[in-house]
Scaffold this motif. Structure first.
Motif, PDB file in Angstrom:
ATOM      1  N   ARG A   1       4.060   1.411   4.961  1.00 52.27           N
ATOM      2  CA  ARG A   1       4.809   0.594   6.060  1.00 52.27           C
ATOM      3  C   ARG A   1       6.226   1.089   6.381  1.00 52.27           C
ATOM      4  NH1 ARG A   1       6.048  -4.770   4.038  1.00 52.27           N
ATOM      5  NH2 ARG A   1       5.615  -3.916   2.023  1.00 52.27           N
ATOM      6  N   THR A   2       7.195   1.219   5.433  1.00 55.11           N
ATOM      7  CA  THR A   2       8.429   1.834   5.566  1.00 55.11           C
ATOM      8  C   THR A   2       8.764   3.112   5.477  1.00 55.11           C
ATOM      9  OG1 THR A   2       8.827   1.333   3.150  1.00 55.11           O
ATOM     10  CG2 THR A   2       9.251  -0.302   4.638  1.00 55.11           C
ATOM     11  N   TYR A   3       7.799   4.040   4.890  1.00 51.69           N
ATOM     12  CA  TYR A   3       7.699   5.224   4.766  1.00 51.69           C
ATOM     13  C   TYR A   3       8.689   5.812   3.660  1.00 51.69           C
ATOM     14  CZ  TYR A   3       4.814   5.563   8.703  1.00 51.69           C
ATOM     15  OH  TYR A   3       3.811   5.256   9.603  1.00 51.69           O
ATOM     16  N   ASP A   4       9.220   5.010   2.651  1.00 48.57           N
ATOM     17  CA  ASP A   4      10.140   5.076   1.742  1.00 48.57           C
ATOM     18  C   ASP A   4       9.464   5.973   0.490  1.00 48.57           C
ATOM     19  OD1 ASP A   4      12.104   3.888   3.025  1.00 48.57           O
ATOM     20  OD2 ASP A   4      11.831   1.958   1.968  1.00 48.57           O
ATOM     21  N   ASP A   5      10.479   6.684  -0.116  1.00 53.46           N
ATOM     22  CA  ASP A   5      10.008   7.454  -1.474  1.00 53.46           C
ATOM     23  C   ASP A   5      10.185   6.540  -2.564  1.00 53.46           C
ATOM     24  OD1 ASP A   5       8.829   9.531  -2.867  1.00 53.46           O
ATOM     25  OD2 ASP A   5      10.967  10.317  -3.360  1.00 53.46           O
ATOM     26  N   ILE A   6       9.005   6.229  -3.201  1.00 56.27           N
ATOM     27  CA  ILE A   6       9.026   5.484  -4.384  1.00 56.27           C
ATOM     28  C   ILE A   6       8.644   6.361  -5.719  1.00 56.27           C
ATOM     29  CG2 ILE A   6       8.069   3.363  -5.450  1.00 56.27           C
ATOM     30  CD1 ILE A   6       7.444   2.267  -2.530  1.00 56.27           C
ATOM     31  N   VAL A   7       9.745   6.096  -6.665  1.00 57.29           N
ATOM     32  CA  VAL A   7       9.298   7.061  -7.956  1.00 57.29           C
ATOM     33  C   VAL A   7       9.071   6.052  -8.908  1.00 57.29           C
ATOM     34  CG1 VAL A   7      10.286   8.850  -9.320  1.00 57.29           C
ATOM     35  CG2 VAL A   7      10.969   8.784  -6.861  1.00 57.29           C
ATOM     36  N   LEU A   8       8.125   6.523  -9.640  1.00 57.88           N
ATOM     37  CA  LEU A   8       7.770   5.927 -10.949  1.00 57.88           C
ATOM     38  C   LEU A   8       7.216   6.775 -12.181  1.00 57.88           C
ATOM     39  CD1 LEU A   8       4.919   3.136  -9.700  1.00 57.88           C
ATOM     40  CD2 LEU A   8       7.240   2.849 -10.422  1.00 57.88           C
TER      41      LEU A   8
ATOM     42  N   HIS B   1       5.776  10.626  -7.635  1.00 55.50           N
ATOM     43  CA  HIS B   1       6.247  10.182  -6.010  1.00 55.50           C
ATOM     44  C   HIS B   1       5.054   9.532  -5.362  1.00 55.50           C
ATOM     45  CE1 HIS B   1      10.356  12.016  -6.507  1.00 55.50           C
ATOM     46  NE2 HIS B   1       9.422  12.787  -7.428  1.00 55.50           N
ATOM     47  N   PHE B   2       5.521   8.317  -4.619  1.00 57.65           N
ATOM     48  CA  PHE B   2       4.697   7.637  -3.737  1.00 57.65           C
ATOM     49  C   PHE B   2       5.200   7.478  -2.430  1.00 57.65           C
ATOM     50  CE2 PHE B   2       3.481   6.752  -8.051  1.00 57.65           C
ATOM     51  CZ  PHE B   2       2.100   6.945  -8.066  1.00 57.65           C
ATOM     52  N   MET B   3       4.503   7.270  -1.334  1.00 60.37           N
ATOM     53  CA  MET B   3       5.077   6.794  -0.109  1.00 60.37           C
ATOM     54  C   MET B   3       4.907   5.451   0.226  1.00 60.37           C
ATOM     55  SD  MET B   3       5.044   8.765   3.588  1.00 60.37           S
ATOM     56  CE  MET B   3       3.517   8.510   3.821  1.00 60.37           C
ATOM     57  N   ASP B   4       5.667   4.713   0.731  1.00 63.97           N
ATOM     58  CA  ASP B   4       5.131   3.363   1.361  1.00 63.97           C
ATOM     59  C   ASP B   4       4.548   3.514   2.384  1.00 63.97           C
ATOM     60  OD1 ASP B   4       4.948   0.751   2.121  1.00 63.97           O
ATOM     61  OD2 ASP B   4       6.630   0.021   0.807  1.00 63.97           O
TER      62      ASP B   4
ATOM     63  N   THR C   1       0.699  -1.206   0.139  1.00 61.39           N
ATOM     64  CA  THR C   1       0.035   0.028   0.043  1.00 61.39           C
ATOM     65  C   THR C   1       0.920   1.209   0.004  1.00 61.39           C
ATOM     66  OG1 THR C   1      -1.630  -1.137   1.277  1.00 61.39           O
ATOM     67  CG2 THR C   1      -1.831   1.223   1.049  1.00 61.39           C
ATOM     68  N   VAL C   2       0.588   2.182  -0.907  1.00 65.58           N
ATOM     69  CA  VAL C   2       1.284   3.365  -1.062  1.00 65.58           C
ATOM     70  C   VAL C   2       0.221   4.638  -1.196  1.00 65.58           C
ATOM     71  CG1 VAL C   2       3.365   2.384  -2.192  1.00 65.58           C
ATOM     72  CG2 VAL C   2       1.470   3.222  -3.592  1.00 65.58           C
ATOM     73  N   THR C   3       0.902   5.583  -0.850  1.00 61.89           N
ATOM     74  CA  THR C   3       0.048   6.886  -0.882  1.00 61.89           C
ATOM     75  C   THR C   3       0.754   7.943  -1.817  1.00 61.89           C
ATOM     76  OG1 THR C   3      -0.562   6.699   1.464  1.00 61.89           O
ATOM     77  CG2 THR C   3      -0.758   8.914   0.251  1.00 61.89           C
TER      78      THR C   3
ATOM     79  N   SER D   1       4.284  -1.078 -11.451  1.00 61.82           N
ATOM     80  CA  SER D   1       3.028  -0.255 -11.643  1.00 61.82           C
ATOM     81  C   SER D   1       2.412  -0.122 -10.311  1.00 61.82           C
ATOM     82  CB  SER D   1       2.235  -0.786 -12.469  1.00 61.82           C
ATOM     83  OG  SER D   1       1.482  -2.110 -12.387  1.00 61.82           O
ATOM     84  N   ILE D   2       1.128   0.782 -10.363  1.00 57.31           N
ATOM     85  CA  ILE D   2       0.274   0.949  -9.472  1.00 57.31           C
ATOM     86  C   ILE D   2      -1.167   0.455  -9.874  1.00 57.31           C
ATOM     87  CG2 ILE D   2       1.612   2.865  -8.268  1.00 57.31           C
ATOM     88  CD1 ILE D   2      -0.795   4.590  -9.623  1.00 57.31           C
TER      89      ILE D   2
END
Length: 185
Positions: A86-93, A81-84, A69-71, A122-123
């Motif tokens: 669980r881990t609060y990592d920045d994910i870039v797609l 940019h999305f934020m995980d 789950t990301v925001t 993907s999302i």
């Protein structure tokens, strides 16, 4: 292994050495020859779609995708940019990986991130999403003889065909798999 009898829309498997998702398929029985399967596939790494035909007895290795789950946070040029959660990592797609899903991104929307071998692929937005109509032509009373529709532009830039009674500022529910209007929210 997945046989052609197990095929259904959205199933993921390895085809010609690439991870693929099945978009649509058709089982065809020839007159004298054996049966074949026509498939429309999407390459999960590149996002490209292609058509292939194979024997009905073919088998393919199954691919298991992980989900997280990301925001949605923000867009920076061609990168999203999305934020995980669980881990609060920045994910870039990139927009290429997102495909048509970028038409449904609104601030702080929770989505499913699809991972293959810990690589973001993907999302997937929720099946139905509420969007604000930014612009719609005014409807006219009595202009519904054929149950007509008109184009409306949403806050994300998506253009949806809506009934004539929808106006600018209304909230509408949109099906994210088809991109079609569902109802007024």
């Amino acid at each position: 292994m997945i046989s052609t009898g197990d095929l259904k829309k959205g199933i993921t498997f390895e085809f010609e050495g690439q991870p693929c998702s099945l978009i649509e398929w058709q089982h065809v029985k020839m007159g004298r020859g054996g049966a074949i399967v026509r498939m429309k596939l999407r390459n999960l790494r590149s996002g490209s779609t292609f058509d292939r035909t194979c024997d009905a007895a073919a088998k393919f290795p199954r691919i298991i995708l992980e989900r997280s789950t990301v925001t949605y946070q923000y867009q920076d040029g061609d990168q999203y940019h999305f934020m995980d959660m669980r881990t609060y990592d920045d994910i870039v797609l990139t927009s290429e990986k997102l495909g048509s899903a970028k038409n449904y991104l609104i601030d702080n929307l929770e989505l499913d991130l699809v991972l293959l071998d810990d690589e973001p692929i993907s999302i997937e937005p929720p099946e139905k999403l509420v969007l604000r109509v930014e612009y719609a032509e005014p409807g006219f009373k009595g202009d519904t003889a054929t149950g007509g529709s008109k184009p409306a532009t949403t806050e994300t830039g998506l253009v949806v065909q809506v009934p004539l009674f929808i106006s600018t500022g209304d909230m509408i529910r949109v099906n994210t798999t088809t991109g079609a209007y569902v109802e007024r929210a």
